[in-house]
Write a protein that holds these residues in place. Structure first.
Motif, PDB file in Angstrom:
ATOM      1  N   THR A   2       0.824  -1.193   0.000  1.00  0.00           N
ATOM      2  CA  THR A   2       0.000   0.000   0.000  1.00  0.00           C
ATOM      3  C   THR A   2       0.861   1.246   0.000  1.00  0.00           C
ATOM      4  N   SER A   3       0.294   2.314  -0.494  1.00  0.00           N
ATOM      5  CA  SER A   3       1.044   3.564  -0.566  1.00  0.00           C
ATOM      6  C   SER A   3       1.336   4.103   0.821  1.00  0.00           C
ATOM      7  N   THR A   4       0.513   3.728   1.814  1.00  0.00           N
ATOM      8  CA  THR A   4       0.745   4.216   3.164  1.00  0.00           C
ATOM      9  C   THR A   4       1.831   3.431   3.884  1.00  0.00           C
ATOM     10  N   TYR A  84      -4.438  -5.266  -3.365  1.00  0.00           N
ATOM     11  CA  TYR A  84      -3.877  -3.934  -3.632  1.00  0.00           C
ATOM     12  C   TYR A  84      -4.661  -3.233  -4.742  1.00  0.00           C
ATOM     13  N   GLN A  87      -8.489  -2.594  -3.470  1.00  0.00           N
ATOM     14  CA  GLN A  87      -8.724  -1.620  -2.413  1.00  0.00           C
ATOM     15  C   GLN A  87      -7.963  -0.314  -2.597  1.00  0.00           C
ATOM     16  N   ASN A  88      -6.759  -0.373  -3.149  1.00  0.00           N
ATOM     17  CA  ASN A  88      -5.950   0.841  -3.283  1.00  0.00           C
ATOM     18  C   ASN A  88      -6.152   1.541  -4.618  1.00  0.00           C
ATOM     19  N   ASP A 150       2.916   3.532  -5.769  1.00  0.00           N
ATOM     20  CA  ASP A 150       2.319   4.660  -5.063  1.00  0.00           C
ATOM     21  C   ASP A 150       1.460   5.524  -5.985  1.00  0.00           C
TER      22      ASP A 150
END
Length: 285
Positions: A2-4, A84, A87-88, A150
């Protein structure tokens, strides 16, 4: 990934590289196609839902995939790409809710799966690399892939996957050579000349051959007999282990082994696996 999360290149975070089907819109059951074969009993065009897909995106025959002929499903690993992308990249909106995004979602899934697989290998490469040059190369590649992930779906689809793959491949080869260096002396005296990258070892009895430190990257080990073998330092990146006999074999220190390779092989409770891999259910039945 995830990007976070975006861990630095020295962080071992395989958790994001493991499939979580509960957070995925069954992308492996829709995006990819397959043909009737020993691994699948039916034909399915790419971009269409499998006939066994339930309304809640679960598999209606999940517990009986092998006996029903869907062996290919049981050895597939998306390396966490499914959740990923679902959801992302697409904000939790499924292809059923937004049919207009299905083509982009399925294409993104294919790309992210490749990038996540490369991250999986690079995590291990970072653990094994000892020289500053290799550590730096591994870290840089991980950062490059994480920057791509990202972005949004268009960024992912525009990425130079082949270029990244080529750089990753060379780095993994260099790490492998370094890791296998300690086995060179025994290899010179104990290994067969047949043991090399992309070797055709289909059905071969390898129980009497010392394998430690062998480079079997991309080798065909279908139904090969590796029972009770010591595979310490053996590079198995991309090796085909379908129906390979692994009973009693020690793969705890094999290089670049994945869950899908293990799932395709035959083993039992005496097979020693790397700590990051699980024992397949069908080995115990």
């Amino acid at each position: 990934m995830t990007s976070t999360d975006s861990p630095d290149a020295s962080t071992d975070d395989r958790s994001a590289l493991r499939a979580n089907c509960a957070d995925c819109f069954a992308l492996c059951c829709t995006a990819f196609g397959f043909q009737r074969s020993a691994d699948f009993p039916i034909d399915k065009p790419a971009g269409t839902p499998c006939l066994n897909l339930a309304d809640d995106f679960s598999c209606s025959i999940h517990d009986s995939l092998r006996p029903r002929g869907f062996r290919g499903c049981t050895v597939f690993d998306c390396f966490g790409a499914g959740q990923y992308v679902s959801q992302n990249l697409f904000g939790g909106k499924s292809w059923r809710e937004r049919p207009d995004t299905s083509a982009e979602m399925f294409s993104s899934f294919s790309v992210v799966r490749q990038l996540h697989e490369m991250l999986w290998y690079l995590v291990e490469a970072a653990e094994r690399a000892t020289t500053s040059e290799l550590c730096g190369a591994t870290a840089q590649l991980r950062r490059e892939i994480l920057r791509t992930l990202d972005g949004d779906a268009s960024t992912v689809l525009a990425s130079d996957v082949e270029g990244i793959r080529a750089a990753v491949r060379q780095t993994l080869i260099d790490v492998s050579e370094e890791a296998r260096g300690g086995y060179a002396a025994s290899a010179e005296t104990g290994m067969s000349d047949d043991l090399h990258p992309s070797a055709d070892l289909v059905g071969r009895d390898l129980r009497s051959i010392r394998l430690c430190g062998a480079d079997l990257r991309g080798a065909y080990l279908i139904a090969a007999d590796l029972r009770r073998g010591d595979l310490a330092g053996v590079d198995l990146l991309g090796a085909d282990l379908r129906d390979a006999r692994l009973e009693g074999a020690d793969l705890s220190n094999a290089l670049f082994l994945t869950q899908s390779q293990i799932d395709a092989a035959q083993g039992d409770n005496t097979t020693v696996l790397p700590a990051v891999l699980r024992r397949p259910r069908h080995w115990l039945t």
